[in-house]
Design an enzyme around this catalytic site. Structure first.
Site, mmCIF file in Angstrom:
data_model
loop_
_atom_site.group_PDB
_atom_site.id
_atom_site.type_symbol
_atom_site.label_atom_id
_atom_site.label_comp_id
_atom_site.label_asym_id
_atom_site.label_seq_id
_atom_site.Cartn_x
_atom_site.Cartn_y
_atom_site.Cartn_z
ATOM 1 N N VAL A 1 14.891 28.772 -17.392
ATOM 2 C CA VAL A 1 15.123 29.325 -16.047
ATOM 3 C C VAL A 1 16.072 30.536 -16.107
ATOM 4 C CG1 VAL A 1 15.805 28.794 -13.672
ATOM 5 C CG2 VAL A 1 14.790 27.005 -15.088
ATOM 6 N N GLU B 1 18.661 25.836 -3.710
ATOM 7 C CA GLU B 1 17.251 25.651 -3.336
ATOM 8 C C GLU B 1 16.390 25.275 -4.537
ATOM 9 O OE1 GLU B 1 14.847 24.763 -0.994
ATOM 10 O OE2 GLU B 1 15.920 26.203 0.235
ATOM 11 N N ILE C 1 9.401 25.539 -3.622
ATOM 12 C CA ILE C 1 9.189 25.203 -2.199
ATOM 13 C C ILE C 1 10.524 25.355 -1.453
ATOM 14 C CG2 ILE C 1 8.448 23.449 -0.535
ATOM 15 C CD1 ILE C 1 6.844 22.091 -2.703
ATOM 16 N N GLU D 1 12.411 18.308 -18.480
ATOM 17 C CA GLU D 1 13.827 18.384 -18.832
ATOM 18 C C GLU D 1 13.950 18.184 -20.347
ATOM 19 O OE1 GLU D 1 16.507 18.895 -16.793
ATOM 20 O OE2 GLU D 1 15.195 19.137 -15.090
ATOM 21 N N ASP E 1 15.169 11.993 -12.395
ATOM 22 C CA ASP E 1 15.164 13.329 -11.796
ATOM 23 C C ASP E 1 14.695 13.264 -10.335
ATOM 24 O OD1 ASP E 1 15.152 16.422 -12.258
ATOM 25 O OD2 ASP E 1 13.197 15.987 -11.370
ATOM 26 N N LYS F 1 16.799 14.191 -6.963
ATOM 27 C CA LYS F 1 16.331 15.136 -5.936
ATOM 28 C C LYS F 1 16.240 14.454 -4.575
ATOM 29 C CE LYS F 1 13.568 17.991 -9.035
ATOM 30 N NZ LYS F 1 12.266 18.013 -9.718
ATOM 31 N N GLY G 1 8.967 25.031 -13.776
ATOM 32 C CA GLY G 1 8.580 26.230 -14.525
ATOM 33 C C GLY G 1 9.550 27.370 -14.286
HETATM 34 N N1 LIG Z 1 12.781 24.138 -16.263
HETATM 35 C C1 LIG Z 1 12.457 23.905 -15.007
HETATM 36 O O1 LIG Z 1 11.282 23.926 -14.623
HETATM 37 C C2 LIG Z 1 13.540 23.624 -13.998
HETATM 38 C C3 LIG Z 1 13.178 23.516 -12.642
HETATM 39 C C4 LIG Z 1 14.177 23.275 -11.679
HETATM 40 C C5 LIG Z 1 15.495 23.141 -12.095
HETATM 41 N N2 LIG Z 1 15.810 23.241 -13.435
HETATM 42 C C6 LIG Z 1 17.234 23.064 -13.796
HETATM 43 O O2 LIG Z 1 17.708 24.316 -14.292
HETATM 44 C C7 LIG Z 1 18.709 24.087 -15.298
HETATM 45 C C8 LIG Z 1 18.294 24.811 -16.578
HETATM 46 O O3 LIG Z 1 17.074 24.273 -17.038
HETATM 47 P P1 LIG Z 1 16.249 24.982 -18.223
HETATM 48 O O4 LIG Z 1 14.909 24.360 -18.204
HETATM 49 O O5 LIG Z 1 16.360 26.460 -18.105
HETATM 50 O O6 LIG Z 1 17.077 24.468 -19.496
HETATM 51 P P2 LIG Z 1 16.995 25.039 -20.997
HETATM 52 O O7 LIG Z 1 15.754 25.839 -21.206
HETATM 53 O O8 LIG Z 1 17.234 23.894 -21.890
HETATM 54 O O9 LIG Z 1 18.241 26.030 -21.104
HETATM 55 C C9 LIG Z 1 19.538 25.546 -21.049
HETATM 56 C C10 LIG Z 1 20.519 26.687 -21.254
HETATM 57 O O10 LIG Z 1 21.826 26.163 -21.028
HETATM 58 C C11 LIG Z 1 22.676 26.644 -22.060
HETATM 59 N N3 LIG Z 1 23.801 25.716 -22.229
HETATM 60 C C12 LIG Z 1 23.765 24.386 -22.492
HETATM 61 N N4 LIG Z 1 25.020 23.879 -22.556
HETATM 62 C C13 LIG Z 1 25.864 24.918 -22.324
HETATM 63 C C14 LIG Z 1 27.267 25.038 -22.248
HETATM 64 N N5 LIG Z 1 28.074 23.985 -22.450
HETATM 65 N N6 LIG Z 1 27.802 26.272 -21.996
HETATM 66 C C15 LIG Z 1 26.997 27.344 -21.817
HETATM 67 N N7 LIG Z 1 25.644 27.294 -21.853
HETATM 68 C C16 LIG Z 1 25.084 26.097 -22.116
HETATM 69 C C17 LIG Z 1 21.801 26.727 -23.286
HETATM 70 O O11 LIG Z 1 22.425 27.601 -24.191
HETATM 71 P P3 LIG Z 1 21.759 28.026 -25.607
HETATM 72 O O12 LIG Z 1 20.680 28.985 -25.232
HETATM 73 O O13 LIG Z 1 22.856 28.651 -26.340
HETATM 74 O O14 LIG Z 1 21.245 26.757 -26.210
HETATM 75 C C18 LIG Z 1 20.501 27.275 -22.683
HETATM 76 O O15 LIG Z 1 20.538 28.673 -22.619
HETATM 77 C C19 LIG Z 1 18.816 22.558 -15.450
HETATM 78 O O16 LIG Z 1 19.847 22.075 -14.633
HETATM 79 C C20 LIG Z 1 17.473 22.055 -14.914
HETATM 80 O O17 LIG Z 1 17.569 20.740 -14.379
HETATM 81 C C21 LIG Z 1 14.866 23.479 -14.376
#
Ligand SMILES: NC(=O)c1ccc[n+]([C@@H]2O[C@H](COP(=O)([O-])OP(=O)(O)OC[C@H]3O[C@@H](n4cnc5c(N)ncnc54)[C@H](OP(=O)(O)O)[C@@H]3O)[C@@H](O)[C@H]2O)c1
Length: 425
Positions: free
Chosen positions: A24, A130, A137, A191, A202, A206, A304
């Site tokens: 994200v 959001e 949505i 996740e 999850d 929500k 996504g």
């Molecule tokens: N993916 C989805 O579809 C989606 C949808 C809605 C909400 N979300 C929410 O959005 C958030 C991010 O999800 P994601 O899918 O993007 O996760 P992700 O791809 O696993 O990315 C996580 C990021 O967080 C960084 N990180 C982890 N621990 C950290 C720390 N202690 N200090 C600084 N940076 C740190 C990681 O750093 P590194 O790059 O250095 O490893 C990585 O860049 C989560 O809360 C998730 O629940 C995700």
């Protein structure tokens, strides 16, 4: 008109400190570059792993959170990391420094809802999220603003994109559960810890956030009756197909006659006529029912990179006109409580019939006990499901029937004697 444009142009830019450059975070970085009208720039990006190869200049990254939090030029923190505990510390520090925050971290919000509301009141600084519920949505702002006078009676929907993706692939392509989960992970829908999605945590997180904005009911997610989809098997899908129904992970909340709220997150059989039956893959769908408007149906991508980034972008834009959540329903409906005093009609299947606790049912409508495999359709009290663990053991799968909730045990009680004669006690 020209004067207004000049005024907008003179307003200070959003100077953003971004935490997280994963699925994200990267998408948010990209869409901000492509949206000059937002007048936002990303000053620094907090990450964890310095060894990872990134596709943008190195000097924008830092592993020192305070380099971002103590930077007085940065006025907005966008928090998109996958560690809820660290995320809470970042968000709390940012709000205390008067920096507005946008996050999509539902686990963190659900775990600290009261503290986060308090911090916003204390500091007068907004926290928008959001993207945390149903990704693209725009549901939180609608629940918060639109259903302010026409109060809600019920919300129900599919609010976890990865489990919906998995169930859709199992149903349409006959994929095994693990294969479908792998695809969801590869596409960035799941996740990092898959248990969060597939065991229903999850969706419960929500739903707890949605309950606060829909009904003013603030509860911890663990008090919700919930389970996930990890025990749905081929037999269950065949049973759904025979009934001309589908299985979806459904989050449900409705006001009971006593004014309390009945809620659950459970796999559920959905009839073909139900709008939610047409919500496939990573899409989410949510139906609201209110006094005057009757029903609304929201549908959109629920997981996504870009769909979530779209919600984050919209929150950043909303900060431009000083938007903040008012949480009016929480203040107005101080007494709204959760109730587990209701009955659910469920279908339970098990690899060994004896794993099904038939005594727990108020009424058994149908049962099957063949070659050890067993299934029971009947009515059970919600409190019993919350207290008991037999239906959570390996090999047992519980699926709510359509229109599952009923308040009175108005099902004819089958006598224990007849159950004994049938050999299922
Ligand atoms: N993916 C989805 O579809 C989606 C949808 C809605 C909400 N979300 C929410 O959005 C958030 C991010 O999800 P994601 O899918 O993007 O996760 P992700 O791809 O696993 O990315 C996580 C990021 O967080 C960084 N990180 C982890 N621990 C950290 C720390 N202690 N200090 C600084 N940076 C740190 C990681 O750093 P590194 O790059 O250095 O490893 C990585 O860049 C989560 O809360 C998730 O629940 C995700």
């Amino acid at each position: 008109m020209l004067q207004l444009e000049n005024e907008i142009a003179q307003k200070p830019k959003h100077c953003i400190g971004l935490f997280g450059y994963g699925t994200v975070g990267k998408a948010v970085y990209d869409v901000i570059q492509k949206t000059p009208g937002l007048q936002a720039c990303i000053q620094k990006i907090g990450i964890k792993d310095t060894g990872k190869k990134r596709n943008i200049q190195d000097d924008i990254f830092t592993t020192d959170a305070f380099e971002i939090l103590n930077n007085s030029c940065i006025n907005i923190i966008v928090e998109l990391i996958d560690d809820a505990d660290v995320a809470y510390k970042i968000v709390k520090a940012a709000l205390l420094q008067g920096k507005a925050v946008v996050t999509a971290n539902k686990k963190m919000i659900a775990a600290h809802f009261n503290e986060l509301c308090q911090l916003q009141k204390q500091t007068g600084t907004p926290l928008l999220y959001e993207g945390a519920c149903c990704a693209s949505i725009p549901i939180i702002r609608n629940l918060e603003e639109y259903y302010d006078t026409d109060l809600l009676l019920k919300i129900r929907g599919i609010i976890n994109g990865s489990t919906n993706f998995i169930l859709s692939r199992m149903e349409k392509e006959g994929l095994e559960f693990t294969e479908a989960l792998l695809q969801a992970q590869q596409l960035g829908f799941a996740e990092n810890n898959p248990a969060l999605d597939i065991d229903g945590h999850d969706a419960a997180n929500k739903l707890s956030i949605l309950l606060a904005h829909a009904f003013g009911c603030v509860i911890k997610p663990e008090t919700i009756l919930y389970s996930g989809i990890s025990k749905i098997n081929g037999e269950d899908l065949r049973c759904a197909s025979q009934r001309k129904q589908k299985i979806k992970l459904i989050a449900h909340a409705q006001k009971l006659k006593n004014g309390k709220l009945a809620t659950y997150v459970l796999p559920q059989f959905i009839t073909k006529e139900d709008e939610l039956a047409g919500v496939h893959d990573e899409f989410n769908g949510l139906i609201t029912e209110s006094h005057y408007a009757d029903r609304h149906f929201f549908k959109g991508k629920g997981a996504g990179a870009l769909p979530t980034a779209a919600a984050v972008l919209s929150d950043i834009a909303a900060l431009r006109y000083g938007y903040k959540y008012e949480y009016k329903k929480i203040d107005a409906q101080k007494n709204i409580k959760l109730s587990n005093d209701y009955y659910l009609k469920v279908y339970v299947s098990a690899d060994v019939f004896s794993k099904i606790n038939c005594q727990a049912f108020e009424y058994i409508e149908e049962y099957q006990n063949q070659y050890g495999y067993g299934a029971v359709t009947g009515v059970i009290h919600a409190e019993k499901l919350l207290e008991d663990t037999w239906w959570k053991q390996s090999g047992v799968s519980l699926i709510a029937c359509p229109e599952a909730i009923t308040q009175e045990a108005d099902y004819k009680k089958i006598s224990r004697r007849s159950l004994e004669l049938a050999g299922i006690t």
